[in-house]
Scaffold this active site. Sequence first.
Site, PDB file in Angstrom:
ATOM      1  N   GLU A   1      -1.317  -0.264  -9.039  1.00 13.45           N
ATOM      2  CA  GLU A   1      -2.763  -0.489  -8.927  1.00 13.45           C
ATOM      3  C   GLU A   1      -3.476   0.810  -8.596  1.00 13.45           C
ATOM      4  O   GLU A   1      -3.143   1.482  -7.613  1.00 13.45           O
ATOM      5  CB  GLU A   1      -3.048  -1.540  -7.851  1.00 13.45           C
ATOM      6  CG  GLU A   1      -4.524  -1.846  -7.684  1.00 13.45           C
ATOM      7  CD  GLU A   1      -4.790  -2.965  -6.689  1.00 13.45           C
ATOM      8  OE1 GLU A   1      -5.859  -2.934  -6.041  1.00 13.45           O
ATOM      9  OE2 GLU A   1      -3.939  -3.863  -6.545  1.00 13.45           O
TER      10      GLU A   1
ATOM     11  N   ASP B   1      -8.664  -0.989 -10.175  1.00 17.22           N
ATOM     12  CA  ASP B   1      -9.470  -1.622  -9.132  1.00 17.22           C
ATOM     13  C   ASP B   1     -10.782  -0.853  -8.973  1.00 17.22           C
ATOM     14  O   ASP B   1     -11.820  -1.249  -9.505  1.00 17.22           O
ATOM     15  CB  ASP B   1      -8.690  -1.654  -7.819  1.00 17.22           C
ATOM     16  CG  ASP B   1      -9.499  -2.227  -6.659  1.00 17.22           C
ATOM     17  OD1 ASP B   1     -10.622  -2.724  -6.882  1.00 17.22           O
ATOM     18  OD2 ASP B   1      -9.019  -2.197  -5.505  1.00 17.22           O
TER      19      ASP B   1
ATOM     20  N   ASP C   1      -0.211  -0.369  -4.537  1.00 18.47           N
ATOM     21  CA  ASP C   1      -1.626   0.029  -4.620  1.00 18.47           C
ATOM     22  C   ASP C   1      -1.790   1.409  -4.007  1.00 18.47           C
ATOM     23  O   ASP C   1      -1.592   1.593  -2.805  1.00 18.47           O
ATOM     24  CB  ASP C   1      -2.486  -0.996  -3.883  1.00 18.47           C
ATOM     25  CG  ASP C   1      -3.972  -0.678  -3.952  1.00 18.47           C
ATOM     26  OD1 ASP C   1      -4.354   0.247  -4.691  1.00 18.47           O
ATOM     27  OD2 ASP C   1      -4.758  -1.372  -3.277  1.00 18.47           O
TER      28      ASP C   1
ATOM     29  N   LYS D   1       0.846  -1.191   0.000  1.00 15.33           N
ATOM     30  CA  LYS D   1       0.000   0.000   0.000  1.00 15.33           C
ATOM     31  C   LYS D   1       0.887   1.249   0.000  1.00 15.33           C
ATOM     32  O   LYS D   1       1.851   1.354   0.781  1.00 15.33           O
ATOM     33  CB  LYS D   1      -0.904   0.014   1.231  1.00 15.33           C
ATOM     34  CG  LYS D   1      -1.984  -1.057   1.211  1.00 15.33           C
ATOM     35  CD  LYS D   1      -3.067  -0.740   0.194  1.00 15.33           C
ATOM     36  CE  LYS D   1      -4.202  -1.740   0.258  1.00 15.33           C
ATOM     37  NZ  LYS D   1      -5.289  -1.414  -0.686  1.00 15.33           N
TER      38      LYS D   1
ATOM     39  N   LYS E   1     -13.095  -8.143  -7.551  1.00 10.04           N
ATOM     40  CA  LYS E   1     -13.448  -8.616  -6.214  1.00 10.04           C
ATOM     41  C   LYS E   1     -14.895  -9.090  -6.228  1.00 10.04           C
ATOM     42  O   LYS E   1     -15.798  -8.321  -6.585  1.00 10.04           O
ATOM     43  CB  LYS E   1     -13.260  -7.489  -5.197  1.00 10.04           C
ATOM     44  CG  LYS E   1     -11.819  -6.980  -5.160  1.00 10.04           C
ATOM     45  CD  LYS E   1     -11.622  -5.814  -4.215  1.00 10.04           C
ATOM     46  CE  LYS E   1     -10.168  -5.362  -4.225  1.00 10.04           C
ATOM     47  NZ  LYS E   1      -9.910  -4.224  -3.330  1.00 10.04           N
TER      48      LYS E   1
END
EC number: 4.2.1.113
Length: 330
Positions: free
Chosen positions: A157, A185, A133, A103, A209
């Site tokens: 991401e 995403d 991300d 992250k 997801k």
Amino acid sequence: MDDVLDRAHVVSLPLAVRFRGIDYREALLIDGPAGWGEFAPFLEYGAEESAQWLRAGLEAAYLGLPKLNRDTVEVNATVPAVPASEVPAVLDLYPGCRVVKVKVADRGQTLADDVARVQAVRDARPGAVIRVDANGGWTVDEAIAAAKALMPLDYLEQPCATVEELQQVRQQLMRSGLFVRVAADESIRKAKDPYRVAQLQAADVAVVKPAPLGGVRNVLELTRELRAKHMDVTVASALDTAVGMNMGLAAVAALPVIADDEDIDVAPAAAGLATGSLFVEDVAEPRHIVDGHLPAAPIAPDPARLGALAASPARRDWWFDRVRAAAEFI
């Protein structure tokens, strides 16, 4: 919804590491006739957005999961926006994982913090494939600067918030000769048209997801369409409990087998489905990562754990109201 709520259990799970600003993950679990389902949209999501999460939970509980084509699923490690000094301890939660998602662009932190965190991953896991991300936290210029500072990377991401910005990042990376892929995403799971990213050639990879996309079957159909448009796919979790993780693992394990010239299954991309390691306690015995892989078979909650981890009556009522509100949009 009366039958759904009669079958529901609301739990509050303590996290080992603060994630998305929370220390406890709440979820409503459904003990359905075809299996267990989960409804756990993040607390800030409204009823309309939460409806997709409810569809996913109802599908798992009342239709069940599709046939699996694999017994195990390769997973990536996930490193939250922790100080670099804490990275080795986080990675210890993910034995054998050769892919690590880090992250970055966390509020209040700098690119220097991100560089230090990624370098700590490289020091602790030499040879690891690294993804970062940003959760839409950068501008286009910041994303390009970050790519230069953090390379080599598998992909960035959601470096920026909009599809148009992703398109600009991807174009500038290619023009600059920077071999870093762009992954989408939020631009897929929160978009009214999840195919727009592919139409604009704004990303190389789709992060999908099951919960926010309405279930495993929707993910399998979306994956089929995106692969036909020459996009790679990574299946990930939304900080799911062990019940919700059944959906993510099933989505990867049910993907069609693609054999190479030696008739060996070409494994799907490492999935972001090992976030169970971020829980202190879960509703079932933890799935153990073995050589970077998790078993794909679904598991059911332990009744004793459901009781011990039950949310307060007030929070239970709050989640019941949330189910009723989301159901209005199905």
